[in-house]
Design an enzyme around this catalytic site. Structure first.
Site, PDB file in Angstrom:
ATOM      1  N   ASP A   1       0.998  -1.375   0.544  1.00 47.62           N
ATOM      2  CA  ASP A   1       0.273   0.417   0.495  1.00 47.62           C
ATOM      3  C   ASP A   1       1.278   1.435  -0.080  1.00 47.62           C
ATOM      4  O   ASP A   1       1.923   1.549   0.389  1.00 47.62           O
ATOM      5  CB  ASP A   1      -0.757   0.153   1.365  1.00 47.62           C
ATOM      6  CG  ASP A   1      -2.206   1.148   0.614  1.00 47.62           C
ATOM      7  OD1 ASP A   1      -3.486  -0.263   0.855  1.00 47.62           O
ATOM      8  OD2 ASP A   1      -2.327   1.747   0.508  1.00 47.62           O
TER       9      ASP A   1
ATOM     10  N   ASP B   1       4.524   3.873  -3.221  1.00 46.82           N
ATOM     11  CA  ASP B   1       3.333   4.279  -3.974  1.00 46.82           C
ATOM     12  C   ASP B   1       3.857   3.608  -5.803  1.00 46.82           C
ATOM     13  O   ASP B   1       4.846   4.159  -6.532  1.00 46.82           O
ATOM     14  CB  ASP B   1       4.105   5.984  -3.954  1.00 46.82           C
ATOM     15  CG  ASP B   1       2.904   6.523  -5.372  1.00 46.82           C
ATOM     16  OD1 ASP B   1       2.141   5.917  -5.985  1.00 46.82           O
ATOM     17  OD2 ASP B   1       3.152   7.736  -5.360  1.00 46.82           O
TER      18      ASP B   1
ATOM     19  N   ASN C   1      -4.128  -4.318  -7.739  1.00 43.03           N
ATOM     20  CA  ASN C   1      -5.227  -4.346  -7.133  1.00 43.03           C
ATOM     21  C   ASN C   1      -5.057  -2.416  -7.083  1.00 43.03           C
ATOM     22  O   ASN C   1      -6.609  -1.163  -6.828  1.00 43.03           O
ATOM     23  CB  ASN C   1      -6.088  -4.096  -6.119  1.00 43.03           C
ATOM     24  CG  ASN C   1      -6.812  -3.590  -5.352  1.00 43.03           C
ATOM     25  OD1 ASN C   1      -8.598  -4.012  -5.007  1.00 43.03           O
ATOM     26  ND2 ASN C   1      -6.199  -3.222  -4.066  1.00 43.03           N
TER      27      ASN C   1
ATOM     28  N   TYR D   1     -12.379   7.924 -14.563  1.00 40.58           N
ATOM     29  CA  TYR D   1     -11.935   6.894 -13.781  1.00 40.58           C
ATOM     30  C   TYR D   1     -12.902   5.357 -14.930  1.00 40.58           C
ATOM     31  O   TYR D   1     -11.857   4.932 -15.137  1.00 40.58           O
ATOM     32  CB  TYR D   1     -13.172   6.534 -12.970  1.00 40.58           C
ATOM     33  CG  TYR D   1     -13.296   5.216 -12.172  1.00 40.58           C
ATOM     34  CD1 TYR D   1     -11.440   4.973 -11.450  1.00 40.58           C
ATOM     35  CD2 TYR D   1     -14.634   4.150 -12.121  1.00 40.58           C
ATOM     36  CE1 TYR D   1     -12.342   3.485 -10.295  1.00 40.58           C
ATOM     37  CE2 TYR D   1     -14.580   3.451 -11.420  1.00 40.58           C
ATOM     38  CZ  TYR D   1     -12.994   2.540 -10.591  1.00 40.58           C
ATOM     39  OH  TYR D   1     -12.687   1.572  -9.831  1.00 40.58           O
TER      40      TYR D   1
ATOM     41  N   LYS E   1      -9.996   2.587 -16.508  1.00 40.18           N
ATOM     42  CA  LYS E   1     -10.411   1.510 -16.755  1.00 40.18           C
ATOM     43  C   LYS E   1     -10.385   0.515 -17.916  1.00 40.18           C
ATOM     44  O   LYS E   1     -10.295  -0.649 -17.976  1.00 40.18           O
ATOM     45  CB  LYS E   1     -11.670   1.152 -15.418  1.00 40.18           C
ATOM     46  CG  LYS E   1     -11.522   1.951 -13.984  1.00 40.18           C
ATOM     47  CD  LYS E   1     -10.515   0.815 -12.857  1.00 40.18           C
ATOM     48  CE  LYS E   1     -10.222   0.474 -12.359  1.00 40.18           C
ATOM     49  NZ  LYS E   1      -9.836   0.212 -11.041  1.00 40.18           N
TER      50      LYS E   1
HETATM   51  N1  LIG Z   1     -15.745  -0.426  -4.818  1.00 36.31           N
HETATM   52  C1  LIG Z   1     -16.334  -0.702  -5.346  1.00 36.31           C
HETATM   53  O1  LIG Z   1     -16.872  -1.146  -5.723  1.00 36.31           O
HETATM   54  C2  LIG Z   1     -15.404  -1.260  -6.998  1.00 36.31           C
HETATM   55  C3  LIG Z   1     -16.052  -1.308  -7.877  1.00 36.31           C
HETATM   56  C4  LIG Z   1     -14.910  -1.989  -8.913  1.00 36.31           C
HETATM   57  C5  LIG Z   1     -13.646  -1.273  -9.136  1.00 36.31           C
HETATM   58  N2  LIG Z   1     -13.178  -1.758  -8.084  1.00 36.31           N
HETATM   59  C6  LIG Z   1     -11.837  -1.271  -7.779  1.00 36.31           C
HETATM   60  O2  LIG Z   1     -10.992  -2.230  -7.028  1.00 36.31           O
HETATM   61  C7  LIG Z   1      -9.949  -1.643  -6.508  1.00 36.31           C
HETATM   62  C8  LIG Z   1     -10.118  -1.020  -4.715  1.00 36.31           C
HETATM   63  O3  LIG Z   1     -11.063  -0.367  -4.475  1.00 36.31           O
HETATM   64  P1  LIG Z   1     -11.222  -0.081  -3.079  1.00 36.31           P
HETATM   65  O4  LIG Z   1     -12.956   0.225  -3.151  1.00 36.31           O
HETATM   66  O5  LIG Z   1     -10.978  -1.177  -1.902  1.00 36.31           O
HETATM   67  O6  LIG Z   1     -10.918   0.809  -2.474  1.00 36.31           O
HETATM   68  P2  LIG Z   1      -9.832   1.262  -1.807  1.00 36.31           P
HETATM   69  O7  LIG Z   1     -10.286   2.931  -1.879  1.00 36.31           O
HETATM   70  O8  LIG Z   1     -11.044   1.200   0.077  1.00 36.31           O
HETATM   71  O9  LIG Z   1      -8.349   0.870  -1.677  1.00 36.31           O
HETATM   72  C9  LIG Z   1      -7.148   1.566  -2.503  1.00 36.31           C
HETATM   73  C10 LIG Z   1      -6.354   1.361  -1.802  1.00 36.31           C
HETATM   74  O10 LIG Z   1      -5.891   1.178  -2.663  1.00 36.31           O
HETATM   75  C11 LIG Z   1      -4.258   1.919  -1.901  1.00 36.31           C
HETATM   76  N3  LIG Z   1      -3.573   2.866  -3.041  1.00 36.31           N
HETATM   77  C12 LIG Z   1      -4.196   4.137  -3.773  1.00 36.31           C
HETATM   78  N4  LIG Z   1      -3.171   4.397  -4.501  1.00 36.31           N
HETATM   79  C13 LIG Z   1      -2.134   3.953  -4.188  1.00 36.31           C
HETATM   80  C14 LIG Z   1      -0.196   3.848  -4.827  1.00 36.31           C
HETATM   81  N5  LIG Z   1      -0.728   4.596  -5.526  1.00 36.31           N
HETATM   82  N6  LIG Z   1       0.162   3.178  -4.518  1.00 36.31           N
HETATM   83  C15 LIG Z   1       0.093   2.942  -3.793  1.00 36.31           C
HETATM   84  N7  LIG Z   1      -1.770   2.158  -2.766  1.00 36.31           N
HETATM   85  C16 LIG Z   1      -2.067   3.039  -3.820  1.00 36.31           C
HETATM   86  C17 LIG Z   1      -5.474   2.861  -1.340  1.00 36.31           C
HETATM   87  O11 LIG Z   1      -4.076   3.390  -0.344  1.00 36.31           O
HETATM   88  C18 LIG Z   1      -6.149   1.890  -0.888  1.00 36.31           C
HETATM   89  O12 LIG Z   1      -5.780   0.766   0.309  1.00 36.31           O
HETATM   90  C19 LIG Z   1      -9.367   0.304  -7.113  1.00 36.31           C
HETATM   91  O13 LIG Z   1      -8.623  -0.113  -8.008  1.00 36.31           O
HETATM   92  C20 LIG Z   1     -11.684   0.173  -7.571  1.00 36.31           C
HETATM   93  O14 LIG Z   1     -11.197   0.799  -8.637  1.00 36.31           O
HETATM   94  C21 LIG Z   1     -13.875  -0.964  -6.916  1.00 36.31           C
END
Ligand SMILES: NC(=O)c1ccc[n+]([C@@H]2O[C@H](COP(=O)([O-])OP(=O)(O)OC[C@H]3O[C@@H](n4cnc5c(N)ncnc54)[C@H](O)[C@@H]3O)[C@@H](O)[C@H]2O)c1
Length: 254
Positions: A39, A62, A89, A155, A159
């Site tokens: 993370d 990062d 992810n 977004y 994606k």
């Molecule tokens: N929640 C949803 O409904 C949903 C739907 C479709 C897709 N997604 C995708 O699933 C994935 C996770 O979603 P989520 O809801 O758990 O999001 P979230 O915001 O809870 O988690 C994202 C994580 O990525 C980390 N992160 C962000 N930028 C970063 C970087 N530059 N380097 C390292 N870590 C980094 C953040 O600190 C966080 O822990 C994402 O790619 C999101 O686009 C989510």
């Protein structure tokens, strides 16, 4: 009995400090993999690794930073002994805004993490996996990359790029024994969705109503699809983009 068995493999999951990434890491661990939590912040990564228990390793950094990504395969091998699976992810979304109101800075930040980060992590992993002549990458896209979501230009475009990067890299790497697939989650009970829909109960309910299975997804349900794609049960799958969305995309109805 057929089962998903990832024992002996080391899986690095980006953005696994919370939400869907944490759930993916947890499922992969339950399937026998040794998990490496990435993370952005060391605190988030350390906390998540501690929650998953002994054997889980935290490697913060990062993923939009080229030097960080290039160093991660070596750090993973040094800490866990090997590197077999990458799950891309980590992702961000700008606040939902119509295109005419979207700033270039917001748009660029989403591209930097989602597209550039996925590219950099995948390129570094591909170099390592090509030398080993095995390995597997699973990207996390979104249904927003397969069908446009209004007020979500940054977004959705990012994606869609991840879905195509899955195909380009699968075409590149198949002959060296490396598979690249993608899971496109629908609306999931996880922090990103909670943030985007915060305070808009009407939008949340309208989105839920469109889902044929009648509910938002659970983060672990994304993990189940990822675990399958990482496993030998999916050994003839590469370049696939699999929606895990309760039927949201399939539904052409109101
Ligand atoms: N929640 C949803 O409904 C949903 C739907 C479709 C897709 N997604 C995708 O699933 C994935 C996770 O979603 P989520 O809801 O758990 O999001 P979230 O915001 O809870 O988690 C994202 C994580 O990525 C980390 N992160 C962000 N930028 C970063 C970087 N530059 N380097 C390292 N870590 C980094 C953040 O600190 C966080 O822990 C994402 O790619 C999101 O686009 C989510």
């Amino acid at each position: 009995m057929l089962a998903i068995d990832l024992s002996g493999r080391v899986a690095l999951v980006t953005g696994a400090g919370r939400g869907i990434g944490f759930a993916i890491a947890s499922v992969l661990r339950d399937c026998g993999a040794r998990v490496v939590i990435n993370d952005r912040g060391a605190d988030e990564a350390d906390r998540a690794a501690a929650a998953l228990g002994s054997g889980t390793i935290a490697l913060a950094g990062d993923i939009a930073d080229e030097d960080v990504c290039d160093a991660l395969p070596g750090r993973c091998v040094a800490a866990a002994g090997r590197y077999d699976i990458l799950v891309n992810n980590a992702g961000v979304a700008a606040q939902m805004r119509r295109t005419v109101k979207q700033s270039l800075a917001d748009w660029q930040r989403t591209m930097d993490v989602n597209v550039r980060g996925t590219f950099l992590m995948s390129r570094a992993a591909a170099r390592h996996f090509t030398a080993a002549r095995s390995g597997c990458i699973v990207n996390i896209a979104s249904v927003a990359g397969l069908g446009a979501i209004p007020a979500s230009n940054d977004y959705s475009v990012s994606k869609a790029a991840i879905a195509m990067m899955t195909r380009t890299m699968a075409a590149d790497l198949g002959r060296v024994g490396v598979r690249v697939n993608c899971v496109a989650p629908g609306f999931c009970d996880a922090p990103m969705l909670h943030g985007l829909l915060a305070g808009d109960a009407e939008a949340a309910e309208a989105n839920r109503r469109r889902i044929p299975l009648g509910r938002f997804g659970e983060p672990a349900e994304i993990g189940h699809a990822v675990a399958f794609l990482c496993s030998d049960l999916a050994r003839y799958m590469t370049g696939a983009v699999v929606a895990v969305d309760g039927g949201w995309l399939a539904n052409g109805g109101a």
